[in-house]
Design a protein around this motif. Sequence first.
Motif, short mmCIF file in Angstrom:
data_model
loop_
_atom_site.label_atom_id
_atom_site.label_comp_id
_atom_site.label_asym_id
_atom_site.label_seq_id
_atom_site.Cartn_x
_atom_site.Cartn_y
_atom_site.Cartn_z
N GLU A 170 0.83 -1.21 0.00
CA GLU A 170 0.00 0.00 0.00
C GLU A 170 0.86 1.26 0.00
N SER A 171 1.90 1.27 0.81
CA SER A 171 2.79 2.43 0.86
C SER A 171 3.51 2.64 -0.46
N ALA A 172 3.96 1.53 -1.07
CA ALA A 172 4.67 1.62 -2.34
C ALA A 172 3.75 2.14 -3.44
N ILE A 173 2.51 1.69 -3.45
CA ILE A 173 1.55 2.16 -4.46
C ILE A 173 1.28 3.64 -4.29
N ARG A 174 1.04 4.06 -3.04
CA ARG A 174 0.75 5.47 -2.79
C ARG A 174 1.91 6.37 -3.24
N LEU A 175 3.12 5.97 -2.95
CA LEU A 175 4.28 6.77 -3.35
C LEU A 175 4.39 6.84 -4.88
N LYS A 176 4.14 5.72 -5.54
CA LYS A 176 4.25 5.70 -7.00
C LYS A 176 3.16 6.55 -7.65
N VAL A 177 1.94 6.46 -7.14
CA VAL A 177 0.84 7.25 -7.70
C VAL A 177 1.09 8.74 -7.47
N GLU A 178 1.57 9.09 -6.29
CA GLU A 178 1.85 10.49 -6.00
C GLU A 178 2.96 11.02 -6.90
N ALA A 179 3.98 10.19 -7.15
CA ALA A 179 5.05 10.61 -8.05
C ALA A 179 4.52 10.83 -9.47
N SER A 180 3.64 9.95 -9.91
CA SER A 180 3.04 10.10 -11.24
C SER A 180 2.21 11.36 -11.33
N PHE A 181 1.48 11.65 -10.25
CA PHE A 181 0.63 12.85 -10.23
C PHE A 181 1.49 14.10 -10.29
N LEU A 182 2.57 14.12 -9.51
CA LEU A 182 3.47 15.28 -9.51
C LEU A 182 4.10 15.49 -10.88
N SER A 183 4.46 14.39 -11.53
CA SER A 183 5.04 14.52 -12.87
C SER A 183 4.04 15.12 -13.84
N ALA A 184 2.77 14.75 -13.67
CA ALA A 184 1.73 15.25 -14.58
C ALA A 184 1.47 16.74 -14.40
N VAL A 185 1.61 17.22 -13.16
CA VAL A 185 1.29 18.63 -12.90
C VAL A 185 2.54 19.52 -12.88
N GLU A 186 3.70 18.93 -13.09
CA GLU A 186 4.94 19.68 -12.93
C GLU A 186 4.99 20.92 -13.82
N ASP A 187 4.51 20.79 -15.05
CA ASP A 187 4.58 21.91 -15.98
C ASP A 187 3.25 22.63 -16.15
N THR A 188 2.35 22.43 -15.19
CA THR A 188 1.06 23.10 -15.25
C THR A 188 0.98 24.22 -14.24
N LEU A 189 -0.01 25.06 -14.39
CA LEU A 189 -0.24 26.18 -13.46
C LEU A 189 -1.56 25.97 -12.74
N PRO A 190 -1.67 26.42 -11.48
CA PRO A 190 -2.91 26.25 -10.74
C PRO A 190 -3.95 27.32 -11.06
N ILE A 191 -3.64 28.24 -11.96
CA ILE A 191 -4.56 29.33 -12.27
C ILE A 191 -4.26 29.82 -13.69
N SER A 192 -5.28 30.26 -14.40
CA SER A 192 -5.08 30.73 -15.77
C SER A 192 -4.45 32.12 -15.79
N ILE A 193 -3.89 32.48 -16.94
CA ILE A 193 -3.29 33.81 -17.06
C ILE A 193 -4.32 34.89 -16.83
N ALA A 194 -5.51 34.71 -17.39
CA ALA A 194 -6.56 35.73 -17.24
C ALA A 194 -6.95 35.90 -15.78
N ASP A 195 -7.13 34.77 -15.07
CA ASP A 195 -7.52 34.86 -13.66
C ASP A 195 -6.40 35.44 -12.81
N LEU A 196 -5.16 35.06 -13.10
CA LEU A 196 -4.03 35.60 -12.35
C LEU A 196 -3.92 37.11 -12.54
N THR A 197 -4.04 37.58 -13.77
CA THR A 197 -3.95 39.01 -14.06
C THR A 197 -5.06 39.78 -13.37
N LYS A 198 -6.27 39.23 -13.41
CA LYS A 198 -7.41 39.90 -12.80
C LYS A 198 -7.32 39.89 -11.28
N LYS A 199 -6.97 38.74 -10.70
CA LYS A 199 -6.95 38.61 -9.25
C LYS A 199 -5.92 39.52 -8.60
#
Length: 290
Positions: free
Chosen positions: A218-247
């Motif tokens: 269970e621990s090994a699976i959780r670590l592997k899934v979390e690593a995969s998730f981090l890799s997927a979001v590594e080059d993404t942003l949590p907010i769009s350019i339009a929302d960031l500029t406005k906020k």
Amino acid sequence: MITPAELANRYNQLRQRLAMHIKDACEEISVPLPNDFTNEIAFYRLVNWSYIVLNEAAKLPLSFLMALPPLKANNELRTTVSRMRTFVAHNLDVTSTHDVNTRAFAHTWFRNACGVGTPISDAQFARCSSVLGQNIDTALRGAIEACDALDHPDEGPILVSDLKGRIDRHWEAHRFDVYVEEAATALGNPHIDLMELRRKNLDSWRKIVAMADENNRESAIRLKVEASFLSAVEDTLPISIADLTKKLALEGPEVVMAALFILRGVRLHSPVNLVELIQLACAKAISQTQ
């Protein structure tokens, strides 16, 4: 000619026989067979049901038993059914080499089964259903007969242990969902398609299940899934350019660009929350452009 009722009963016989040694080795199939094999729709439903048997509900135990006497078979039947299911259930692209090959395979199979590469009449599809149904019935009969080996006083326990280990280590895709959802909740999900994330990483996650010690799985699976998730979001942003500029009332493309680069660079390593992170990025961006 094999009937739908006979095929369904044969599968239930296999489930019951295996349940003597391994509970729930074969799953129940909720997709029904047609009432008869007399037309095109019936053939399509038989292909779908056969795919579920060979690739989902009984994938591991059936493959294991078919490799034993009397069949000593390989995975040719599973491959055939998989390609026929792709042909009847997917929109194939005539410009794709892979899809063209799938079409060629299907037309060859049709020609061997009913005499024409493109069946049209009910009689032709009935012959196709007869051939496929008989192939599935032969596989199920052989697997049921192979269950005698599981009853052997000496070799049986070894075979049962081997099969049970394979089933335990081969997780169905949905069993990883809880770990994916936990990672998305804990780390924040910047519009990542979680089902697509699972699809892309399923093979590597299953390898972890197979290799990990049962106590640490269970621990090994959780670590592997979390690593995969981090890799997927590594080059993404949590907010769009339009929302960031406005906020944050950013002005000028240089300030916005700097804020975005800083935000992307620190988002995975910062202990602050999203609002604080954006404010920090904004402050740094403004100071760098002055």
